[in-house]
Scaffold this motif. Sequence first.
Motif, PDB file in Angstrom:
ATOM      1  N   LYS A  15      -3.315  12.411  14.938  1.00  0.00           N
ATOM      2  CA  LYS A  15      -2.768  13.114  15.069  1.00  0.00           C
ATOM      3  C   LYS A  15      -2.119  14.376  13.712  1.00  0.00           C
ATOM      4  O   LYS A  15      -2.562  13.672  11.901  1.00  0.00           O
ATOM      5  CB  LYS A  15      -1.254  11.894  14.998  1.00  0.00           C
ATOM      6  CG  LYS A  15      -0.926  11.228  16.461  1.00  0.00           C
ATOM      7  CD  LYS A  15      -0.138  10.723  16.652  1.00  0.00           C
ATOM      8  CE  LYS A  15       0.194  10.184  14.846  1.00  0.00           C
ATOM      9  NZ  LYS A  15       2.040   8.909  15.371  1.00  0.00           N
ATOM     10  N   PHE A  16      -1.434  14.776  13.678  1.00  0.00           N
ATOM     11  CA  PHE A  16      -1.557  15.791  12.534  1.00  0.00           C
ATOM     12  C   PHE A  16      -0.515  14.988  11.925  1.00  0.00           C
ATOM     13  O   PHE A  16       0.248  14.375  11.899  1.00  0.00           O
ATOM     14  CB  PHE A  16      -0.407  16.700  12.366  1.00  0.00           C
ATOM     15  CG  PHE A  16      -0.772  18.212  12.080  1.00  0.00           C
ATOM     16  CD1 PHE A  16       0.648  18.491  11.538  1.00  0.00           C
ATOM     17  CD2 PHE A  16      -2.101  19.210  11.444  1.00  0.00           C
ATOM     18  CE1 PHE A  16       0.480  19.662  10.069  1.00  0.00           C
ATOM     19  CE2 PHE A  16      -1.992  19.804  10.835  1.00  0.00           C
ATOM     20  CZ  PHE A  16      -0.487  20.488  10.379  1.00  0.00           C
ATOM     21  N   CYS A  17      -0.590  15.391  10.065  1.00  0.00           N
ATOM     22  CA  CYS A  17       0.119  14.901   9.495  1.00  0.00           C
ATOM     23  C   CYS A  17       1.755  15.721   9.730  1.00  0.00           C
ATOM     24  O   CYS A  17       2.160  16.700  10.648  1.00  0.00           O
ATOM     25  CB  CYS A  17      -0.362  15.619   8.344  1.00  0.00           C
ATOM     26  SG  CYS A  17      -1.700  14.725   7.100  1.00  0.00           S
ATOM     27  N   SER A  18       2.350  14.301   8.500  1.00  0.00           N
ATOM     28  CA  SER A  18       4.208  14.999   9.116  1.00  0.00           C
ATOM     29  C   SER A  18       4.701  14.119   8.263  1.00  0.00           C
ATOM     30  O   SER A  18       4.347  14.130   7.306  1.00  0.00           O
ATOM     31  CB  SER A  18       4.618  14.355  10.830  1.00  0.00           C
ATOM     32  OG  SER A  18       4.627  13.078  10.668  1.00  0.00           O
ATOM     33  N   GLY A  19       6.289  14.225   8.269  1.00  0.00           N
ATOM     34  CA  GLY A  19       6.731  13.406   7.301  1.00  0.00           C
ATOM     35  C   GLY A  19       6.861  12.260   7.058  1.00  0.00           C
ATOM     36  O   GLY A  19       7.021  11.396   5.654  1.00  0.00           O
ATOM     37  N   SER A  20       6.008  11.952   7.317  1.00  0.00           N
ATOM     38  CA  SER A  20       5.612  10.179   7.622  1.00  0.00           C
ATOM     39  C   SER A  20       4.408   9.830   7.020  1.00  0.00           C
ATOM     40  O   SER A  20       4.213   8.664   7.507  1.00  0.00           O
ATOM     41  CB  SER A  20       6.508   9.232   8.912  1.00  0.00           C
ATOM     42  OG  SER A  20       5.021  10.257  10.172  1.00  0.00           O
ATOM     43  N   TRP A  21       4.109  10.788   6.781  1.00  0.00           N
ATOM     44  CA  TRP A  21       2.480  10.115   6.411  1.00  0.00           C
ATOM     45  C   TRP A  21       1.985   9.496   5.081  1.00  0.00           C
ATOM     46  O   TRP A  21       1.326   9.065   5.273  1.00  0.00           O
ATOM     47  CB  TRP A  21       2.755  11.706   6.043  1.00  0.00           C
ATOM     48  CG  TRP A  21       2.354  12.331   3.868  1.00  0.00           C
ATOM     49  CD1 TRP A  21       3.689  12.773   3.747  1.00  0.00           C
ATOM     50  CD2 TRP A  21       2.253  12.086   2.749  1.00  0.00           C
ATOM     51  NE1 TRP A  21       3.857  13.526   2.743  1.00  0.00           N
ATOM     52  CE2 TRP A  21       3.219  12.283   1.666  1.00  0.00           C
ATOM     53  CE3 TRP A  21       0.913  10.567   2.093  1.00  0.00           C
ATOM     54  CZ2 TRP A  21       2.982  12.005   0.559  1.00  0.00           C
ATOM     55  CZ3 TRP A  21       0.936  10.493   1.085  1.00  0.00           C
ATOM     56  CH2 TRP A  21       1.648  11.017   0.448  1.00  0.00           C
ATOM     57  N   ALA A  22       2.792   9.018   4.167  1.00  0.00           N
ATOM     58  CA  ALA A  22       2.990   7.725   3.676  1.00  0.00           C
ATOM     59  C   ALA A  22       3.259   6.851   4.306  1.00  0.00           C
ATOM     60  O   ALA A  22       2.710   5.807   3.791  1.00  0.00           O
ATOM     61  CB  ALA A  22       3.475   7.998   2.512  1.00  0.00           C
ATOM     62  N   ASP A  23       3.475   6.394   5.536  1.00  0.00           N
ATOM     63  CA  ASP A  23       2.974   5.077   6.322  1.00  0.00           C
ATOM     64  C   ASP A  23       2.086   5.002   6.596  1.00  0.00           C
ATOM     65  O   ASP A  23       1.558   5.501   7.411  1.00  0.00           O
ATOM     66  CB  ASP A  23       4.059   5.461   7.555  1.00  0.00           C
ATOM     67  CG  ASP A  23       4.801   3.740   8.593  1.00  0.00           C
ATOM     68  OD1 ASP A  23       5.451   4.404   9.407  1.00  0.00           O
ATOM     69  OD2 ASP A  23       4.009   3.488   7.664  1.00  0.00           O
ATOM     70  N   PRO A  24       1.401   3.789   6.032  1.00  0.00           N
ATOM     71  CA  PRO A  24       0.578   3.231   6.459  1.00  0.00           C
ATOM     72  C   PRO A  24       0.128   3.102   8.101  1.00  0.00           C
ATOM     73  O   PRO A  24      -0.983   3.229   8.895  1.00  0.00           O
ATOM     74  CB  PRO A  24      -0.213   1.909   5.983  1.00  0.00           C
ATOM     75  CG  PRO A  24       1.002   2.241   4.610  1.00  0.00           C
ATOM     76  CD  PRO A  24       1.874   2.761   5.026  1.00  0.00           C
TER      77      PRO A  24
ATOM     78  N   ARG B  19       0.723  -1.470  -0.007  1.00  0.00           N
ATOM     79  CA  ARG B  19      -0.132  -0.302  -0.143  1.00  0.00           C
ATOM     80  C   ARG B  19       0.899   1.445  -0.136  1.00  0.00           C
ATOM     81  O   ARG B  19       1.820   0.904   0.676  1.00  0.00           O
ATOM     82  CB  ARG B  19      -1.439  -0.507   1.162  1.00  0.00           C
ATOM     83  CG  ARG B  19      -2.260   0.705   1.097  1.00  0.00           C
ATOM     84  CD  ARG B  19      -3.550   1.163   2.565  1.00  0.00           C
ATOM     85  NE  ARG B  19      -3.658  -0.918   2.007  1.00  0.00           N
ATOM     86  CZ  ARG B  19      -5.376  -1.066   2.492  1.00  0.00           C
ATOM     87  NH1 ARG B  19      -5.540  -0.179   4.215  1.00  0.00           N
ATOM     88  NH2 ARG B  19      -5.560  -2.300   2.336  1.00  0.00           N
ATOM     89  N   GLU B  20      -0.029   1.789  -0.600  1.00  0.00           N
ATOM     90  CA  GLU B  20       1.197   3.254  -1.074  1.00  0.00           C
ATOM     91  C   GLU B  20       0.393   4.490  -1.266  1.00  0.00           C
ATOM     92  O   GLU B  20      -0.768   4.726  -1.328  1.00  0.00           O
ATOM     93  CB  GLU B  20       1.725   3.734  -2.097  1.00  0.00           C
ATOM     94  CG  GLU B  20       1.046   3.693  -3.448  1.00  0.00           C
ATOM     95  CD  GLU B  20       1.832   3.381  -4.801  1.00  0.00           C
ATOM     96  OE1 GLU B  20       3.102   4.315  -4.590  1.00  0.00           O
ATOM     97  OE2 GLU B  20       1.102   3.343  -5.869  1.00  0.00           O
ATOM     98  N   GLY B  21       1.037   5.981  -0.301  1.00  0.00           N
ATOM     99  CA  GLY B  21       0.665   6.669   0.250  1.00  0.00           C
ATOM    100  C   GLY B  21       0.525   6.903  -1.102  1.00  0.00           C
ATOM    101  O   GLY B  21       1.944   7.643  -2.044  1.00  0.00           O
ATOM    102  N   VAL B  22      -1.048   8.048  -1.340  1.00  0.00           N
ATOM    103  CA  VAL B  22      -1.125   9.190  -2.859  1.00  0.00           C
ATOM    104  C   VAL B  22      -0.913  10.427  -2.664  1.00  0.00           C
ATOM    105  O   VAL B  22      -0.478  11.209  -2.410  1.00  0.00           O
ATOM    106  CB  VAL B  22      -2.796   8.606  -3.442  1.00  0.00           C
ATOM    107  CG1 VAL B  22      -2.656   9.354  -4.582  1.00  0.00           C
ATOM    108  CG2 VAL B  22      -2.237   7.296  -3.262  1.00  0.00           C
ATOM    109  N   ALA B  23      -2.117  10.632  -1.015  1.00  0.00           N
ATOM    110  CA  ALA B  23      -1.846  12.663  -0.785  1.00  0.00           C
ATOM    111  C   ALA B  23      -2.275  12.712   0.497  1.00  0.00           C
ATOM    112  O   ALA B  23      -3.087  10.846   0.587  1.00  0.00           O
ATOM    113  CB  ALA B  23      -2.953  13.184  -2.220  1.00  0.00           C
ATOM    114  N   ALA B  24      -1.856  13.337   1.530  1.00  0.00           N
ATOM    115  CA  ALA B  24      -2.216  13.683   3.180  1.00  0.00           C
ATOM    116  C   ALA B  24      -2.478  15.012   3.113  1.00  0.00           C
ATOM    117  O   ALA B  24      -2.136  15.272   1.978  1.00  0.00           O
ATOM    118  CB  ALA B  24      -1.360  13.062   3.731  1.00  0.00           C
ATOM    119  N   THR B  25      -3.420  15.518   3.652  1.00  0.00           N
ATOM    120  CA  THR B  25      -4.487  16.980   4.092  1.00  0.00           C
ATOM    121  C   THR B  25      -3.977  16.916   5.003  1.00  0.00           C
ATOM    122  O   THR B  25      -5.229  15.909   6.104  1.00  0.00           O
ATOM    123  CB  THR B  25      -4.552  17.786   2.988  1.00  0.00           C
ATOM    124  OG1 THR B  25      -4.939  18.507   3.455  1.00  0.00           O
ATOM    125  CG2 THR B  25      -6.055  16.876   3.471  1.00  0.00           C
ATOM    126  N   ALA B  26      -3.839  18.451   5.896  1.00  0.00           N
ATOM    127  CA  ALA B  26      -4.598  18.686   7.634  1.00  0.00           C
ATOM    128  C   ALA B  26      -4.279  19.869   7.278  1.00  0.00           C
ATOM    129  O   ALA B  26      -3.802  20.357   6.660  1.00  0.00           O
ATOM    130  CB  ALA B  26      -3.648  17.885   8.943  1.00  0.00           C
TER     131      ALA B  26
END
Length: 124
Positions: free
Chosen positions: A99-108, A45-52
């Motif tokens: 939690k708030f988004c961080s640099g690890s946002w793409a980690d499931p 599974r890979e991160g596509v996009a994230a937002t907060a």
Amino acid sequence: QAQLVESGGGSVESGGSLKLSCAASRYMPSYHCMAWFRQAPGQSREGVAATASGFTRYAESDEGRFTISRDSPKNILYLQMNYLKPSDTAMYYCAESPKFCSGSWADPNEYTSWGQGTQVTVSS
């Protein structure tokens, strides 16, 4: 944990567009990181996009083609996908982190709530 329900997937030709929606069963605080992931058969599974609040990130392959947004009053997360490619074919999932988004946002592993997924198929 919130219940998340994705919709909007389907089959399109290369270059086409789709808009995915993710409806949450409760209020999603603006500081909660909300994300879209995808998983193709046999792949992780890979991160596509994230937002907060004030934070938006995209996978490098999706930058400029995809737009993530959220309608907070309606508790809905969106993913507008343009210029779709066959390589975008996958099951797409939305996810919520307390939690708030961080640099690890793409980690499931950062996310505690997941939807059941919606299939996107792009033909050449």
